[in-house]
Design an enzyme around this catalytic site. Sequence first.
Site, PDB file in Angstrom:
ATOM      1  N   TYR A 158       0.838  -1.201   0.000  1.00 23.49           N
ATOM      2  CA  TYR A 158       0.000   0.000   0.000  1.00 23.49           C
ATOM      3  C   TYR A 158       0.870   1.248   0.000  1.00 23.49           C
ATOM      4  O   TYR A 158       0.658   2.176  -0.790  1.00 23.49           O
ATOM      5  CB  TYR A 158      -0.918  -0.012   1.227  1.00 23.49           C
ATOM      6  N   LEU A 192     -11.875   9.663   9.443  1.00 23.22           N
ATOM      7  CA  LEU A 192     -12.976   8.891  10.015  1.00 23.22           C
ATOM      8  C   LEU A 192     -14.111   8.740   9.010  1.00 23.22           C
ATOM      9  O   LEU A 192     -15.204   9.279   9.182  1.00 23.22           O
ATOM     10  CB  LEU A 192     -13.463   9.543  11.303  1.00 23.22           C
TER      11      LEU A 192
END
Length: 266
Positions: A158, A192
């Site tokens: 990643y 979030l």
Amino acid sequence: MGRVEGKVALITGGASGIGLSSATLMAREGAKVVIADFNVDSAQEAAAKIKSEGGEAVGIFLDASQEASIEEAVDFTVKQYGTLKVLFNNVGVTNLRKDLDVVNMDLDEWDRIMNVNTKSVLLGSRFAIPHMRKAGGGSIINTASMAAFAGDSVRSAYGASKAAVVNLTRYIAAQYGKDKIRCNGVAPGLILTPAAKQSMPPAVLDIFAKYNALPYHGEADDIGHTVLFLASDESKFITGQTIQVEGGHYMANPSIADFNQFLAQA
């Protein structure tokens, strides 16, 4: 209102999180938005919500691991709205069970992550640029990550894939700037999104909060507003840059939080 009035935007991975925030904000500011996502039902629901609020949007299917699907998404956008001025390459995948340290990672997972996270950016840009040239210019925005700028104990593929996105962003900007095509990236820290809220235990969120310079976590709109800015003419002299939106998590001496705690207890 009207910061991207009249622009046509294709947003990949646009059905949730950062992509959905960006699509919603762009539509509110006057853009016509194509939301492309593997979860086509969610993409269409997002488009319907935007239209119910007075915006213009359509949701379509996209498999970012397939070249033909990416090309079809670009072609659909141009056929639907006549042009393409903004491309937000936002699809990304990660896998904490398989994308481990270099010795132990699953090599098939390395290939999958590189294909989706990096090659999809290349292909989306490859297919969009000819249309942007015809339109007299455009803005390409790529989702990178703070993982591109720092090492970690896992997620080696990643991090490498997002570092490649950062430099590919520079190459696209250098190669097509004279065509009035800008290319920039945005590198989120912990955001979030609904997926993050579901997958992150409170103890992990507390660790991130400890090392943030700011006393709160990021929300999807924090990235969405950055993307909106890069899509708009307000950023017309910015290209080849990756804006780090991460609450100051990575900017300081990594021991500062622990040192402050030591001083408080001394």
